[in-house]
Scaffold this motif. Structure first.
Motif, PDB file in Angstrom:
ATOM      1  N   VAL A 186      23.858 -28.062  46.373  1.00  0.00           N
ATOM      2  CA  VAL A 186      22.845 -28.107  45.000  1.00  0.00           C
ATOM      3  C   VAL A 186      23.742 -28.051  43.702  1.00  0.00           C
ATOM      4  CG1 VAL A 186      21.299 -26.349  43.916  1.00  0.00           C
ATOM      5  CG2 VAL A 186      21.060 -26.666  46.501  1.00  0.00           C
ATOM      6  N   ARG A 187      24.809 -27.311  43.674  1.00  0.00           N
ATOM      7  CA  ARG A 187      25.617 -27.375  42.527  1.00  0.00           C
ATOM      8  C   ARG A 187      26.324 -28.767  42.120  1.00  0.00           C
ATOM      9  NH1 ARG A 187      25.147 -22.484  40.828  1.00  0.00           N
ATOM     10  NH2 ARG A 187      25.156 -20.734  42.407  1.00  0.00           N
ATOM     11  N   GLU A 188      26.416 -29.533  43.336  1.00  0.00           N
ATOM     12  CA  GLU A 188      27.163 -30.732  43.322  1.00  0.00           C
ATOM     13  C   GLU A 188      26.237 -31.794  42.656  1.00  0.00           C
ATOM     14  OE1 GLU A 188      28.914 -33.088  46.894  1.00  0.00           O
ATOM     15  OE2 GLU A 188      30.039 -31.275  46.558  1.00  0.00           O
ATOM     16  N   ALA A 189      24.904 -31.751  43.195  1.00  0.00           N
ATOM     17  CA  ALA A 189      23.994 -32.732  42.737  1.00  0.00           C
ATOM     18  C   ALA A 189      22.551 -32.066  43.156  1.00  0.00           C
ATOM     19  CB  ALA A 189      23.954 -34.006  43.557  1.00  0.00           C
ATOM     20  N   LEU A 190      21.966 -31.782  41.806  1.00  0.00           N
ATOM     21  CA  LEU A 190      20.402 -30.989  41.981  1.00  0.00           C
ATOM     22  C   LEU A 190      19.497 -31.865  42.660  1.00  0.00           C
ATOM     23  CD1 LEU A 190      20.235 -29.784  38.304  1.00  0.00           C
ATOM     24  CD2 LEU A 190      20.831 -28.632  40.388  1.00  0.00           C
ATOM     25  N   PRO A 191      19.094 -31.338  43.714  1.00  0.00           N
ATOM     26  CA  PRO A 191      17.786 -32.071  44.417  1.00  0.00           C
ATOM     27  C   PRO A 191      16.545 -31.923  43.599  1.00  0.00           C
ATOM     28  CG  PRO A 191      18.209 -29.988  45.494  1.00  0.00           C
ATOM     29  CD  PRO A 191      19.230 -30.166  44.346  1.00  0.00           C
ATOM     30  N   ASP A 192      15.594 -32.717  44.140  1.00  0.00           N
ATOM     31  CA  ASP A 192      14.365 -32.488  43.429  1.00  0.00           C
ATOM     32  C   ASP A 192      13.575 -31.390  44.187  1.00  0.00           C
ATOM     33  OD1 ASP A 192      14.378 -34.825  41.863  1.00  0.00           O
ATOM     34  OD2 ASP A 192      14.081 -36.041  43.640  1.00  0.00           O
ATOM     35  N   LEU A 193      13.902 -30.842  45.390  1.00  0.00           N
ATOM     36  CA  LEU A 193      13.277 -29.650  45.782  1.00  0.00           C
ATOM     37  C   LEU A 193      14.078 -29.025  46.901  1.00  0.00           C
ATOM     38  CD1 LEU A 193       9.518 -29.478  46.662  1.00  0.00           C
ATOM     39  CD2 LEU A 193      11.008 -29.243  48.675  1.00  0.00           C
TER      40      LEU A 193
END
Lengths: 233, 233
Positions: free
Chosen positions: B42-49
């Motif tokens: 998550v910290r690497e690349a924010l998902p949409d959900l």
DNA sequence: CAGCTATTTGACGTTTTTGTGACAACATAA
DNA sequence: TTATGTTGTCACAAAAACGTCAAATAGCTG
């Protein structure tokens, strides 16, 4: 919370077993042995829930579920699949067709009743914001507008909810008690006659736009929203 | 609207089931089996959900949700909790940690997809800086200016945001709670009736330029910006 | 048709919801 | 600092909706 349940099961023994248990649990059960008849009945009067056997002579349960899901009007009706095999695969496919739950035979009556209760409750907060349209009336919850053939009309909050409920459960007779539960809320303490008054207010609003046969009285039972004319002897 | 979804679920079978269905629904799914890895991703690349299982080996889903909520950067990412049947009470706690929704296993893929859609829509940042124009009113967020038929009018910051929100979501009815959430901010502690007062201030500002039917009251529901006249009779 | 029951309808008092004006707290800029 | 503007809350006024009743009407049974 009694419900109208349509039981689709071809084997008489199992049909009987289930029906007896559900009836004892306070539900009203209609039994059918094949998918074709079941489909007709669902379209005629939407049940609160469908218990659908996986394997059926002729059209299979899976197929029926798929067809019901394909139709706007029958889509919201919850379906519980009755499956003989306890295989994971089947479960997946079963749910994929749109069933809300599945139960593997043999099952205990207790479990069945519990599942039904769960599904019915889960369905409850399923308030769709989608516009409803029937019989020349269009009701849109998101904008809170009702129009009859273009002509818009204004309703009080309660009449609005009442019409919304009736339109989302058309062709079905709702007792005053049911209407109080579903439109007013479970816990309210209101006279049953009050329903009559609101039905009347709703009717007179609709009449002003020329729609006067949509909300029908079923003497001794309750009210019904129907686009079909009342059947007379 | 396809989305990047991070699925955190330790049981392979369920993981597979969900992933397949979401992929079919057009989403891009990344699967992870534990909370630690999930947090890193998550910290690497924010998902949409994020679809987050309640129970996980090591750090629990609840704990992960809490940590993500604690960080400014990851806070806005919507989370849907996956909970097992019978954890009814826990639902409350789950929502408390900041989950946007929860869904009880077993669930139908249909339901899951629907929920995801709902959450994504709710979260969609629909507020842009583009000028809005409707009903003779023109509002420009970038210059912070409102004009009605050329005639400019001044609004306080709150009234401005309120009008902006209403104009970007016209015709729809917004409850006071929704307005507080969207105009004031998610977790402000303000009386609901405050909305009324601001609506009134907004109205009286608009009235001075001759626009008096744009902000409408929907009794029992909330308010609405509409260029259509309120239904009468 | 008579007798009965269920429903419709209009009226009315009450309750709920919304509009409005005033005010104090707070922030901001001069 | 004062002057100015904004904001949230309250109390009361106004309006709309609500629930209940009783009389009138319609539908059914015998």
């Amino acid at each position: 919370m009694p419900a109208n349940i349509l039981l689709v099961e071809d084997e008489p023994a199992i049909q009987e077993l289930i029906a007896v248990n559900l009836t004892r649990a306070g539900h009203h059960v209609v039994r059918v042995s094949d998918a074709e008849t079941a489909e007709r009945m669902v379209r005629e009067a939407l049940p609160d829930l469908i218990l659908l056997d996986w394997m059926l002579p002729g059209m299979s349960g899976v197929e029926l579920a798929r067809r019901l899901r394909a139709d706007e009007r029958t889509r919201p009706v919850p379906i519980i699949m009755l499956t003989a095999r306890g295989e994971e695969q089947d479960k997946v496919v079963g749910l994929d067709t749109g069933a809300d739950d599945y139960i593997t035979k043999p099952f205990s009556p207790r479990e069945l009743v519990a599942r039904i209760k769960a599904v019915l409750r889960r369905r409850a907060p399923q308030v769709t914001d989608d516009p409803v349209e029937a019989g020349g009336i269009r009701l849109d919850p998101s904008t809170h507008r009702v129009s009859a053939n273009g002509q818009s009309l204004s309703l009080g909050p309660t009449e609005f909810r009442l019409l919304h409920f009736l339109m989302t459960h058309p062709e079905r007779v709702h007792s005053r008690t049911q209407l109080l539960d579903r439109v007013w809320g479970d816990h309210v303490f209101v006279e049953e006659r009050t329903v009559d008054v609101h039905i009347r207010r709703l009717r007179s609003a609709l009449e002003q736009t020329g729609h006067d046969a949509l909300v029908q009285t079923v003497r001794g039972s309750g009210y019904r929203f129907s686009t079909q004319l009342e059947s007379n002897t």
